[in-house]
Design a protein around this motif. Structure first.
Motif, PDB file in Angstrom:
ATOM      1  N   PHE A 191       9.446  -8.632  -0.921  1.00 40.51           N
ATOM      2  CA  PHE A 191       8.061  -9.051  -1.483  1.00 40.51           C
ATOM      3  C   PHE A 191       7.003  -8.301  -0.740  1.00 40.51           C
ATOM      4  O   PHE A 191       6.520  -8.536   0.426  1.00 40.51           O
ATOM      5  N   PRO A 192       6.545  -7.235  -1.387  1.00 35.97           N
ATOM      6  CA  PRO A 192       5.547  -6.251  -0.880  1.00 35.97           C
ATOM      7  C   PRO A 192       4.330  -6.927  -0.160  1.00 35.97           C
ATOM      8  O   PRO A 192       3.664  -6.426   0.419  1.00 35.97           O
ATOM      9  N   THR A 193       3.719  -7.863  -1.053  1.00 32.17           N
ATOM     10  CA  THR A 193       2.576  -8.500  -0.556  1.00 32.17           C
ATOM     11  C   THR A 193       2.823  -9.927   0.204  1.00 32.17           C
ATOM     12  O   THR A 193       2.074 -10.618   0.506  1.00 32.17           O
ATOM     13  N   SER A 194       4.063 -10.203   0.715  1.00 34.11           N
ATOM     14  CA  SER A 194       4.532 -11.254   1.628  1.00 34.11           C
ATOM     15  C   SER A 194       4.358 -12.351   0.718  1.00 34.11           C
ATOM     16  O   SER A 194       3.941 -13.389   1.525  1.00 34.11           O
ATOM     17  N   VAL A 223       3.238   4.706   4.228  1.00 35.74           N
ATOM     18  CA  VAL A 223       1.777   4.797   3.737  1.00 35.74           C
ATOM     19  C   VAL A 223       1.113   3.458   4.099  1.00 35.74           C
ATOM     20  O   VAL A 223       0.212   3.076   4.898  1.00 35.74           O
ATOM     21  N   HIS A 224       1.853   2.261   3.646  1.00 35.28           N
ATOM     22  CA  HIS A 224       1.267   0.773   3.731  1.00 35.28           C
ATOM     23  C   HIS A 224       1.295   0.684   5.035  1.00 35.28           C
ATOM     24  O   HIS A 224       0.433  -0.123   5.548  1.00 35.28           O
ATOM     25  N   ALA A 225       2.494   0.560   6.064  1.00 30.41           N
ATOM     26  CA  ALA A 225       2.532   0.249   7.306  1.00 30.41           C
ATOM     27  C   ALA A 225       1.318   0.903   8.236  1.00 30.41           C
ATOM     28  O   ALA A 225       0.957   0.472   9.106  1.00 30.41           O
ATOM     29  N   PHE A 238       1.735   3.690  -5.046  1.00 35.89           N
ATOM     30  CA  PHE A 238       1.110   2.504  -4.242  1.00 35.89           C
ATOM     31  C   PHE A 238       0.798   1.486  -5.258  1.00 35.89           C
ATOM     32  O   PHE A 238       1.118   0.252  -4.704  1.00 35.89           O
ATOM     33  N   LYS A 239       0.165   1.612  -6.118  1.00 38.93           N
ATOM     34  CA  LYS A 239      -0.296   0.520  -7.154  1.00 38.93           C
ATOM     35  C   LYS A 239       0.951   0.139  -7.787  1.00 38.93           C
ATOM     36  O   LYS A 239       1.014  -1.590  -8.142  1.00 38.93           O
ATOM     37  N   GLY A 240       2.167   0.506  -8.097  1.00 39.03           N
ATOM     38  CA  GLY A 240       3.322   0.106  -8.575  1.00 39.03           C
ATOM     39  C   GLY A 240       4.200  -0.920  -7.692  1.00 39.03           C
ATOM     40  O   GLY A 240       4.371  -1.883  -7.974  1.00 39.03           O
ATOM     41  N   TYR A 277       2.415  -2.301  -4.742  1.00 32.94           N
ATOM     42  CA  TYR A 277       1.679  -3.480  -4.101  1.00 32.94           C
ATOM     43  C   TYR A 277       0.616  -3.949  -4.898  1.00 32.94           C
ATOM     44  O   TYR A 277      -0.073  -4.921  -4.569  1.00 32.94           O
ATOM     45  N   GLY A 278       0.524  -3.202  -6.489  1.00 29.59           N
ATOM     46  CA  GLY A 278      -0.185  -4.437  -7.312  1.00 29.59           C
ATOM     47  C   GLY A 278      -1.695  -3.933  -7.474  1.00 29.59           C
ATOM     48  O   GLY A 278      -2.296  -4.376  -8.191  1.00 29.59           O
ATOM     49  N   ASN A 279      -2.154  -2.812  -6.475  1.00 30.73           N
ATOM     50  CA  ASN A 279      -3.571  -2.638  -6.464  1.00 30.73           C
ATOM     51  C   ASN A 279      -3.668  -1.179  -5.984  1.00 30.73           C
ATOM     52  O   ASN A 279      -2.727  -0.698  -5.246  1.00 30.73           O
ATOM     53  N   SER A 280      -4.926  -0.359  -6.042  1.00 30.44           N
ATOM     54  CA  SER A 280      -5.338   0.635  -5.545  1.00 30.44           C
ATOM     55  C   SER A 280      -5.168   0.434  -4.088  1.00 30.44           C
ATOM     56  O   SER A 280      -5.172  -0.488  -3.500  1.00 30.44           O
ATOM     57  N   VAL A 281      -5.238   1.805  -3.217  1.00 29.87           N
ATOM     58  CA  VAL A 281      -5.152   1.703  -1.870  1.00 29.87           C
ATOM     59  C   VAL A 281      -6.383   1.129  -1.475  1.00 29.87           C
ATOM     60  O   VAL A 281      -6.606   0.088  -0.635  1.00 29.87           O
ATOM     61  N   TYR A 282      -7.533   1.444  -2.034  1.00 30.40           N
ATOM     62  CA  TYR A 282      -8.941   0.931  -1.680  1.00 30.40           C
ATOM     63  C   TYR A 282      -9.032  -0.557  -2.039  1.00 30.40           C
ATOM     64  O   TYR A 282      -9.500  -1.459  -0.990  1.00 30.40           O
TER      65      TYR A 282
END
Length: 288
Positions: free
Chosen positions: A75-78, A184-186, A216-218, A220-225
């Motif tokens: 679950f990428p967004t926990s 990148v996320h970490a 990243f959007k794919g 985590y569902g959002n842009s990095v910003y």
């Protein structure tokens, strides 16, 4: 929290409420079992046979056969909130089959949905979505009977379901891309006070800016910003509850040099200023 209901012989329903990064189901292969998942909130990672990754988001529906080995759900967004329905066609009794036949439910056609591909993700249409949404609104005292009625309704809808007509475009990623984007996320979470451009990240992690943004959007569902802005404000929310730092100190702690910009961003996200939020939580704590 996982709540299981044995609805009919061979048919189970599970309410999933996950606040974690992954869950090891330790699932054994079961060639006669089909799994249907509806995502209410959050995101869930799905791995396909060719080491391709897809992501179920809110409002998505997935169909899969459990004939392959078990897998770890990530679950990428926990956060993942949804419903799972399992159909074990080998356990559905003859009596149950006769009842379903009287209701014009075609079990063979439903089982073929998961046989077309090992894993299929679609956007749930209105007739399916309302069934799952209503399963969250039913009073506890009639929940079990209500679940049985809604399962029958779902099976009837799936009997007339056209997978090709309802299929929607989903982006899939390779295991190499997913490994890189998780790095990148970490990195971003470990350096949340800093502000990094897409170009800086693409150089650091040797990815093209286009692939980095799309992947990243794919995942985590959002842009990095947008993702990091929300993450910083969630950090601020926790710090406000602790009631140890001033508003200005919290702003600096999460990477806002200007406290006014922090206050404005927090109000947009939570509908109140940081000071109002702290007062509210302090009052709730005293009353509780």
């Amino acid at each position: 929290m996982i709540t299981l209901y044995h609805v009919f012989p061979g048919i189970d329903l599970v309410y999933n409420d996950m606040h974690m990064e992954y869950c090891n189901k330790e699932q054994k292969p079961a060639s006669s079992v089909m799994e249907i998942n509806y995502c209410m909130e959050g995101r869930c990672e799905c791995v396909f046979e060719q080491n391709e990754y897809g992501y179920i988001a809110a409002g998505d529906l997935s169909f899969c056969s459990l004939k392959k080995t078990g897998h770890v759900s990530e679950f990428p967004t926990s956060r993942y909130h949804g419903i799972t329905i399992t159909l074990d066609f080998s356990m559905i009794t003859d009596e149950m089959k006769r009842i379903l036949q009287l209701l014009s439910v075609n079990l063979e056609k439903i089982s073929n949905i998961s046989k077309t591909h090992s894993f299929t993700i679609i956007r749930a249409n209105q007739s399916i979505e309302h069934i799952f949404l209503e399963l969250y609104k039913v009073p506890e005292e009639i929940r079990y009977g209500y679940i049985r009625v809604k399962i029958l309704e779902l099976l009837l809808v799936l009997t007339g379901f056209d997978l090709k007509k309802n299929n929607s475009e989903h982006v899939y990623f390779s295991d190499v891309q997913i490994d890189a984007i998780k790095q990148v996320h970490a990195f971003l979470k470990g350096h949340y006070r800093g502000h990094y451009t897409i170009e800086e990240l693409s150089v650091r992690f040797k990815m093209s800016p286009t692939v980095l943004k799309k992947c990243f959007k794919g995942v985590y569902g959002n842009s990095v910003y947008a993702y990091m802005k929300k993450y910083r404000l969630q950090m601020a929310e926790r710090l406000l509850k602790e009631n140890k730092l001033t508003i200005g100190e919290i702003a600096l702690q999460i990477g806002y040099q200007n406290p006014n910009k922090f206050t404005s961003a927090f109000r947009t996200e939570y509908g109140m200023t940081p000071t109002e939020y702290r007062k509210k939580k302090t009052q709730e704590s005293l009353n509780g």
